[in-house]
Write an enzyme that holds these catalytic residues in place. Structure first.
Site, PDB file in Angstrom:
ATOM      1  N   ASP A 101       0.779  -0.904   0.107  1.00 56.20           N
ATOM      2  CA  ASP A 101       0.120  -0.418   0.197  1.00 56.20           C
ATOM      3  C   ASP A 101       0.967   1.023   0.041  1.00 56.20           C
ATOM      4  O   ASP A 101       0.410   2.315   0.468  1.00 56.20           O
ATOM      5  CB  ASP A 101      -0.507   0.115   1.574  1.00 56.20           C
ATOM      6  CG  ASP A 101      -0.496  -0.558   2.701  1.00 56.20           C
ATOM      7  OD1 ASP A 101       0.748  -0.051   2.393  1.00 56.20           O
ATOM      8  OD2 ASP A 101      -0.689  -0.823   3.531  1.00 56.20           O
ATOM      9  N   GLU A 123      -1.169  -9.009  -1.202  1.00 59.22           N
ATOM     10  CA  GLU A 123      -1.695  -8.535  -0.009  1.00 59.22           C
ATOM     11  C   GLU A 123      -2.453  -7.500  -0.181  1.00 59.22           C
ATOM     12  O   GLU A 123      -2.866  -6.300   0.343  1.00 59.22           O
ATOM     13  CB  GLU A 123      -0.156  -7.901   0.583  1.00 59.22           C
ATOM     14  CG  GLU A 123      -0.497  -7.332   2.196  1.00 59.22           C
ATOM     15  CD  GLU A 123       0.039  -6.533   2.828  1.00 59.22           C
ATOM     16  OE1 GLU A 123       1.431  -7.366   3.360  1.00 59.22           O
ATOM     17  OE2 GLU A 123       0.173  -5.437   3.199  1.00 59.22           O
ATOM     18  N   GLU A 137      -1.988   5.136   3.493  1.00 62.80           N
ATOM     19  CA  GLU A 137      -2.183   3.832   2.737  1.00 62.80           C
ATOM     20  C   GLU A 137      -3.380   3.360   2.663  1.00 62.80           C
ATOM     21  O   GLU A 137      -4.160   1.975   1.535  1.00 62.80           O
ATOM     22  CB  GLU A 137      -1.422   2.749   3.462  1.00 62.80           C
ATOM     23  CG  GLU A 137       0.152   3.224   3.996  1.00 62.80           C
ATOM     24  CD  GLU A 137       0.697   3.810   4.556  1.00 62.80           C
ATOM     25  OE1 GLU A 137      -0.175   4.862   5.576  1.00 62.80           O
ATOM     26  OE2 GLU A 137       1.960   4.545   4.775  1.00 62.80           O
ATOM     27  N   HIS A 220       6.292   4.678  12.968  1.00 60.84           N
ATOM     28  CA  HIS A 220       6.645   5.770  12.144  1.00 60.84           C
ATOM     29  C   HIS A 220       5.896   6.073  11.155  1.00 60.84           C
ATOM     30  O   HIS A 220       5.252   6.712   9.631  1.00 60.84           O
ATOM     31  CB  HIS A 220       7.406   4.838  10.348  1.00 60.84           C
ATOM     32  CG  HIS A 220       7.101   3.489   9.971  1.00 60.84           C
ATOM     33  ND1 HIS A 220       6.126   3.203   8.958  1.00 60.84           N
ATOM     34  CD2 HIS A 220       6.612   2.220  10.537  1.00 60.84           C
ATOM     35  CE1 HIS A 220       5.454   2.583   8.734  1.00 60.84           C
ATOM     36  NE2 HIS A 220       5.546   1.697   8.837  1.00 60.84           N
ATOM     37  N   ARG A 222       2.339   7.876   9.091  1.00 66.91           N
ATOM     38  CA  ARG A 222       2.017   9.653   8.820  1.00 66.91           C
ATOM     39  C   ARG A 222       1.665   9.484   9.912  1.00 66.91           C
ATOM     40  O   ARG A 222       1.144  11.496  10.223  1.00 66.91           O
ATOM     41  CB  ARG A 222       2.262   9.183   7.482  1.00 66.91           C
ATOM     42  CG  ARG A 222       3.470   9.760   6.850  1.00 66.91           C
ATOM     43  CD  ARG A 222       2.513  10.012   5.097  1.00 66.91           C
ATOM     44  NE  ARG A 222       3.550  10.420   4.349  1.00 66.91           N
ATOM     45  CZ  ARG A 222       5.080   9.999   3.852  1.00 66.91           C
ATOM     46  NH1 ARG A 222       4.671   8.784   4.271  1.00 66.91           N
ATOM     47  NH2 ARG A 222       5.716  10.812   3.341  1.00 66.91           N
ATOM     48  N   HIS A 253      13.450   4.446  12.447  1.00 69.43           N
ATOM     49  CA  HIS A 253      12.871   4.633  10.989  1.00 69.43           C
ATOM     50  C   HIS A 253      14.261   5.611  10.868  1.00 69.43           C
ATOM     51  O   HIS A 253      14.096   7.020  11.231  1.00 69.43           O
ATOM     52  CB  HIS A 253      11.245   4.908  11.414  1.00 69.43           C
ATOM     53  CG  HIS A 253      10.864   4.512   9.350  1.00 69.43           C
ATOM     54  ND1 HIS A 253      11.595   5.931   8.438  1.00 69.43           N
ATOM     55  CD2 HIS A 253      10.733   3.282   8.952  1.00 69.43           C
ATOM     56  CE1 HIS A 253      11.122   5.706   7.162  1.00 69.43           C
ATOM     57  NE2 HIS A 253      10.186   4.262   7.378  1.00 69.43           N
TER      58      HIS A 253
HETATM   59  C1  UD1 Z   1       7.390   4.702   3.837  1.00 70.21           C
HETATM   60  C2  UD1 Z   1       5.556   4.263   2.717  1.00 70.21           C
HETATM   61  C3  UD1 Z   1       4.638   3.534   3.966  1.00 70.21           C
HETATM   62  C4  UD1 Z   1       5.662   2.242   4.125  1.00 70.21           C
HETATM   63  C5  UD1 Z   1       6.829   2.424   4.985  1.00 70.21           C
HETATM   64  C6  UD1 Z   1       7.808   1.499   5.228  1.00 70.21           C
HETATM   65  C7  UD1 Z   1       4.270   5.520   1.458  1.00 70.21           C
HETATM   66  C8  UD1 Z   1       3.603   6.820   1.770  1.00 70.21           C
HETATM   67  N1  UD1 Z   1       4.891   5.612   2.248  1.00 70.21           N
HETATM   68  O1  UD1 Z   1       6.796   5.463   4.570  1.00 70.21           O
HETATM   69  O2  UD1 Z   1       3.510   2.975   3.609  1.00 70.21           O
HETATM   70  O3  UD1 Z   1       5.088   1.366   5.718  1.00 70.21           O
HETATM   71  O4  UD1 Z   1       7.622   3.276   4.274  1.00 70.21           O
HETATM   72  O5  UD1 Z   1       8.807   2.133   6.117  1.00 70.21           O
HETATM   73  O6  UD1 Z   1       4.608   4.879   0.896  1.00 70.21           O
HETATM   74  N2  UD1 Z   1      14.707   8.007   4.224  1.00 70.21           N
HETATM   75  C9  UD1 Z   1      15.582   7.536   4.001  1.00 70.21           C
HETATM   76  N3  UD1 Z   1      16.688   6.469   3.903  1.00 70.21           N
HETATM   77  C10 UD1 Z   1      15.345   5.246   3.443  1.00 70.21           C
HETATM   78  C11 UD1 Z   1      14.247   5.441   3.756  1.00 70.21           C
HETATM   79  C12 UD1 Z   1      13.392   6.838   4.230  1.00 70.21           C
HETATM   80  O7  UD1 Z   1      16.437   8.292   4.125  1.00 70.21           O
HETATM   81  O8  UD1 Z   1      16.260   4.082   3.153  1.00 70.21           O
HETATM   82  C13 UD1 Z   1      14.027   9.058   4.628  1.00 70.21           C
HETATM   83  C14 UD1 Z   1      14.273   9.919   2.855  1.00 70.21           C
HETATM   84  O9  UD1 Z   1      14.418  10.991   4.529  1.00 70.21           O
HETATM   85  C15 UD1 Z   1      13.068   9.870   2.367  1.00 70.21           C
HETATM   86  C16 UD1 Z   1      11.625   9.617   3.687  1.00 70.21           C
HETATM   87  O10 UD1 Z   1      12.951   8.905   5.262  1.00 70.21           O
HETATM   88  O11 UD1 Z   1      11.840  11.185   2.122  1.00 70.21           O
HETATM   89  C17 UD1 Z   1      10.355   9.534   3.523  1.00 70.21           C
HETATM   90  O12 UD1 Z   1      10.020   8.557   3.282  1.00 70.21           O
HETATM   91  P1  UD1 Z   1       8.924   7.541   2.612  1.00 70.21           P
HETATM   92  O13 UD1 Z   1       9.075   6.412   1.714  1.00 70.21           O
HETATM   93  O14 UD1 Z   1       8.540   9.076   1.991  1.00 70.21           O
HETATM   94  O15 UD1 Z   1       8.402   7.375   3.888  1.00 70.21           O
HETATM   95  P2  UD1 Z   1       7.779   6.671   4.753  1.00 70.21           P
HETATM   96  O16 UD1 Z   1       7.598   7.726   6.154  1.00 70.21           O
HETATM   97  O17 UD1 Z   1       9.562   5.659   4.807  1.00 70.21           O
HETATM   98  N1  UDP Z   2      12.093  -4.678  10.172  1.00 67.50           N
HETATM   99  C1  UDP Z   2      13.805  -4.697  10.484  1.00 67.50           C
HETATM  100  N2  UDP Z   2      14.513  -3.614  10.607  1.00 67.50           N
HETATM  101  C2  UDP Z   2      14.025  -2.605  11.849  1.00 67.50           C
HETATM  102  C3  UDP Z   2      13.168  -2.485  11.755  1.00 67.50           C
HETATM  103  C4  UDP Z   2      11.926  -2.811  10.850  1.00 67.50           C
HETATM  104  O1  UDP Z   2      13.832  -5.421   9.208  1.00 67.50           O
HETATM  105  O2  UDP Z   2      15.026  -2.377  12.384  1.00 67.50           O
HETATM  106  C5  UDP Z   2      12.095  -5.488   9.022  1.00 67.50           C
HETATM  107  C6  UDP Z   2      10.387  -5.718   9.898  1.00 67.50           C
HETATM  108  O3  UDP Z   2      10.589  -7.505  10.143  1.00 67.50           O
HETATM  109  C7  UDP Z   2       9.618  -6.294   8.916  1.00 67.50           C
HETATM  110  C8  UDP Z   2       9.379  -4.775   8.251  1.00 67.50           C
HETATM  111  O4  UDP Z   2      10.758  -3.972   8.674  1.00 67.50           O
HETATM  112  O5  UDP Z   2       9.537  -6.966   8.380  1.00 67.50           O
HETATM  113  C9  UDP Z   2       8.131  -3.827   8.201  1.00 67.50           C
HETATM  114  O6  UDP Z   2       8.198  -2.429   7.527  1.00 67.50           O
HETATM  115  P1  UDP Z   2       8.183  -0.552   8.275  1.00 67.50           P
HETATM  116  O7  UDP Z   2       7.534  -1.155   9.387  1.00 67.50           O
HETATM  117  O8  UDP Z   2       8.827  -0.037   8.461  1.00 67.50           O
HETATM  118  O9  UDP Z   2       6.825  -0.871   7.160  1.00 67.50           O
HETATM  119  P2  UDP Z   2       5.632  -1.425   7.329  1.00 67.50           P
HETATM  120  O10 UDP Z   2       5.092  -3.138   7.379  1.00 67.50           O
HETATM  121  O11 UDP Z   2       4.627  -0.312   8.476  1.00 67.50           O
HETATM  122  O12 UDP Z   2       4.175  -0.877   6.114  1.00 67.50           O
END
Ligand code: UD1
Ligand code: UDP
Length: 380
Positions: A101, A123, A137, A220, A222, A253
């Site tokens: 999602d 999923e 999501e 994490h 939003r 995160h």
């Molecule tokens: C995203 C997804 C969320 C998912 C989550 C899993 C959307 C809108 N959100 O949220 O559904 O549950 O990922 O973790 O699709 N960043 C880094 N390095 C990384 C990852 C993120 O620096 O490896 C930072 C960057 O500044 C980036 C920000 O996090 O711009 C936000 O990343 P984004 O993918 O937009 O949102 P998440 O909160 O990670």
């Molecule tokens: N996870 C990981 N390292 C971490 C935290 C989570 O590998 O430090 C794994 C966790 O086991 C799960 C996935 O990341 O499989 C979940 O990701 P996240 O919570 O970012 O996203 P969501 O599932 O909420 O979309």
């Protein structure tokens, strides 16, 4: 070349999509007589995605490298959509496979729809029925449902949600959740071989937390940015002070909206350990080591029960009611009061901390096979 062989393009961008699609991709590569497997990563995440690609040895055919620091939904959505146009025109897959999602998921599905490419949604069918929670999501997955041609539902409940939305039953297959395939894979690897990240986290835990009981935390979402995170952090600080014999481990995160309040509120409290996001094997080790898990993560809710761990979910709604019904997870909201009350109740009653792994409703570790069987059937 076998002329019934289908070219399928996996498209994903974030850590959880990578974890949940990796076993499907590896299984697809094993079935190379049936499938011509290609992989495109949007790079919605960078470091957290690369951790997973490296672990599973997946080398993308295309890496769009789209992540920007502090990206917003408008930029990300438009960048994914535009970039997918040339990817689809060059690779010309029969199917794209997306999972979950995120922005990558529904935007790639929209691009595929525009290009006449079929969409398989892994999923599928999760719903809170509240369009603002989780944000964005809930809307992303509803949009993806409208765009998909094959809906791979993890549970019977998810299938029922789709049927209630008048999706044709013939296009829905219940597969289990491939996160359990990934978890079993990583646990088996941890048993077979020494993984450097696991050795490192074990050594760190030995030195830092010793034999103390431990609570593992992630967060994490939003919809919790701002006030929600202030409340979550205040609850964790209060609990860490109230239970000084417990160690509180929080891999934070990388989203700056999470990093800022967590570091500001929790750094410096002696029994709270803020760390970088852990690689999947190291995180699985921490889940096994934990007495209790406090999270708003979707994937963690699904995995932890398979390790016999109870999860308190810091959210007001869930799209995973099966886990609540099975007694594996409990929804505690994201207010300071609600979190503190629920954690206190659990830590005061150690018998409430364990769940029977056999009660996990999310799968048996064979979802990847069912997903690819469903796709193979549709090529005949
Ligand atoms: C995203 C997804 C969320 C998912 C989550 C899993 C959307 C809108 N959100 O949220 O559904 O549950 O990922 O973790 O699709 N960043 C880094 N390095 C990384 C990852 C993120 O620096 O490896 C930072 C960057 O500044 C980036 C920000 O996090 O711009 C936000 O990343 P984004 O993918 O937009 O949102 P998440 O909160 O990670
Ligand atoms: N996870 C990981 N390292 C971490 C935290 C989570 O590998 O430090 C794994 C966790 O086991 C799960 C996935 O990341 O499989 C979940 O990701 P996240 O919570 O970012 O996203 P969501 O599932 O909420 O979309």
């Amino acid at each position: 070349m076998n002329d019934t062989k289908q070219r399928i393009l996996f498209v994903f961008g974030t850590r959880p999509e990578a974890i949940k699609l990796a076993p499907v991709i590896l299984h697809g590569l094993d079935r190379r007589m049936e499938f011509d497997v290609r992989v495109c990563v949007t790079g919605q995440h960078r470091q957290m995605l690369d951790q997973v690609l490296e672990l599973f040895g997946i080398k993308p055919d295309v890496d769009l490298n789209l992540m920007q620091p502090g990206q917003d939904l408008f930029d990300l959505t438009s960048r994914v959509l535009l970039a997918m146009r040339s990817v689809l025109r060059e690779i010309r897959p029969v199917w794209i496979v997306v999972q979950g999602d995120t922005t990558t998921v529904w935007t790639a599905a929209l691009a595929a729809f525009y290009e006449g490419v079929k969409v398989a949604h892994v999923e599928a069918g999760l719903r809170t029925f509240d369009k603002r929670q989780p944000f964005p999501e809930e809307i992303n997955r509803r949009l993806c449902t409208q765009l998909a041609d094959l809906h791979l539902a993890p549970t019977a409940q998810a299938k029922a949600n789709l049927i209630a939305e008048r999706i044709d039953e013939a296009d829905v297959v219940v597969t289990g959740n491939s996160v359990i395939d990934a978890l079993l894979w990583v646990c088996a690897r941890m048993k077979q071989t020494s993984i450097p990240d696991v050795l490192a986290v074990e050594e760190w835990a030995g030195k830092t937390i010793g034999t103390s009981p431990m609570v593992l935390i992630t967060g994490h979402r939003r919809e919790s940015f701002g006030k929600g995170f202030e409340e979550i952090c205040a609850a964790i600080a209060e609990l860490a002070r109230a239970f000084p014999n417990y160690q509180w481990v929080y891999p934070v995160h990388l989203n700056p909206n999470v990093q800022e309040p967590v570091n500001r509120s929790l750094r410096g409290i002696g029994n709270i350990h803020l760390t970088e996001p852990k690689t999947y094997p190291a995180f699985a080790w921490l889940m096994q080591r934990a007495a209790l898990i406090l999270t708003d993560s979707g994937g963690v809710q699904e995995e932890a029960p398979s390790l016999g761990k109870r999860v308190l979910v810091m959210r007001n709604t869930t799209e995973r009611p099966e886990g609540v019904d099975a007694g594996c997870i409990m929804l505690v909201g994201n207010s300071r009061e609600g979190i503190v009350k629920a954690v206190r109740a659990h830590l005061g009653n150690p018998q409430d901390l364990q769940v029977d792994p056999g009660r996990n409703p999310y799968g048996d570790g064979r979802a990847s096979q069912r997903i690819l069987d469903a796709m193979a059937q549709r090529s005949r």
